[in-house]
Motif scaffolding. Structure first.
Motif, PDB file in Angstrom:
ATOM      1  N   ARG A 114       0.835  -1.205   0.000  1.00 36.54           N
ATOM      2  CA  ARG A 114       0.000   0.000   0.000  1.00 36.54           C
ATOM      3  C   ARG A 114       0.872   1.257   0.000  1.00 36.54           C
ATOM      4  O   ARG A 114       0.586   2.233  -0.713  1.00 36.54           O
ATOM      5  CB  ARG A 114      -0.937   0.009   1.203  1.00 36.54           C
ATOM      6  CG  ARG A 114      -1.748   1.299   1.272  1.00 36.54           C
ATOM      7  CD  ARG A 114      -2.881   1.273   2.260  1.00 36.54           C
ATOM      8  NE  ARG A 114      -3.676   2.497   2.134  1.00 36.54           N
ATOM      9  CZ  ARG A 114      -4.951   2.607   2.464  1.00 36.54           C
ATOM     10  NH1 ARG A 114      -5.595   1.562   2.947  1.00 36.54           N
ATOM     11  NH2 ARG A 114      -5.589   3.750   2.305  1.00 36.54           N
ATOM     12  N   THR A 138      -6.612  -7.285  -0.243  1.00 33.35           N
ATOM     13  CA  THR A 138      -7.504  -6.708   0.759  1.00 33.35           C
ATOM     14  C   THR A 138      -8.937  -6.724   0.265  1.00 33.35           C
ATOM     15  O   THR A 138      -9.196  -6.671  -0.938  1.00 33.35           O
ATOM     16  CB  THR A 138      -7.088  -5.261   1.093  1.00 33.35           C
ATOM     17  OG1 THR A 138      -7.982  -4.728   2.071  1.00 33.35           O
ATOM     18  CG2 THR A 138      -7.130  -4.377  -0.144  1.00 33.35           C
ATOM     19  N   GLU A 140     -10.866  -4.343   1.426  1.00 35.45           N
ATOM     20  CA  GLU A 140     -11.278  -2.959   1.660  1.00 35.45           C
ATOM     21  C   GLU A 140     -11.735  -2.309   0.355  1.00 35.45           C
ATOM     22  O   GLU A 140     -11.217  -2.620  -0.717  1.00 35.45           O
ATOM     23  CB  GLU A 140     -10.109  -2.147   2.235  1.00 35.45           C
ATOM     24  CG  GLU A 140      -9.627  -2.593   3.598  1.00 35.45           C
ATOM     25  CD  GLU A 140      -8.462  -1.749   4.087  1.00 35.45           C
ATOM     26  OE1 GLU A 140      -8.400  -0.557   3.704  1.00 35.45           O
ATOM     27  OE2 GLU A 140      -7.619  -2.276   4.826  1.00 35.45           O
TER      28      GLU A 140
END
Length: 205
Positions: A114, A138, A140
């Motif tokens: 990230r 992820t 997310e």
């Protein structure tokens, strides 16, 4: 790996289906992984020392599938990334790190990936690879700054340059580069397949 989010297979080979022989395809995948793991000592010098960027990319792609319970192979990716001069090879190292982390989850690695797309310092190819790799690791929602970064950096020129990466070549469809397809599927799933797609698996409306 590249078109799948939050559906990690780890070492469950059942999802690979059945070969034409009637045997589970996962058996072949497991055998290939075991063979690559046994030969990591032969592949590592190609990643570190071969003068041809294409060979270094292919070595990274192969090593990504090695069983790496001690994280030694993943550590070698990080070491090579710091020394690698070619931006497309660096992008390959980011993707191979993401693939290894998908098989052997490691939250610090996900966090470092990230950081690479958030950081404006790395080459655009590296930031794009990091954005896609992070999305694969992820569940997310894609942050607005990731969307803006990808939309800004994913030019046609870069998309074609990144076709040198096996992950992108595999992800691409007819008349659509792998990078473009990854961006469309991951960030703009509402968009249809290209109207002139001649891939027999493309849905036609």
């Amino acid at each position: 790996m590249l078109l799948h989010r939050a559906s990690t297979r780890y070492d469950d080979y059942d999802e690979y289906g059945v070969e034409v022989t009637g045997c589970p395809a996962g058996w072949s995948v497991a055998a290939a992984r075991a063979a690559i793991t046994a030969d990591t000592a032969l592949l590592q010098p190609l990643l570190d020392d071969d003068p041809d960027p294409a060979i270094r990319i292919d070595a990274a792609y192969a090593l990504a599938t090695a069983t790496d319970s001690e994280h030694a192979v993943r550590a070698s990716f990080r070491t090579r990334l710091a020394a690698e001069p070619d931006p497309v090879v660096r992008a390959a190292l980011v993707l191979t790190t993401a693939e290894a982390a998908r098989t052997h989850p490691h939250p610090p690695t996900t966090a470092r990936i990230r950081e690479r797309w958030e950081d404006r310092t790395p080459a655009p190819e590296v930031r794009l690879a990091a954005a896609i790799g992070w999305l694969c690791l992820t569940g997310e929602p894609a942050p607005d700054d990731l969307r803006a970064t990808v939309d800004d950096l994913a030019t046609e020129e870069r998309a074609h340059a990144m076709e040198a990466l096996p992950w992108m070549a595999a992800a691409g469809g007819s008349r659509e580069t792998g990078l473009r397809r990854c961006v469309r599927k991951m960030l703009h799933p509402e968009l249809p397949d290209p109207a002139d797609c001649d891939d027999p698996w493309c849905p036609h409306h």
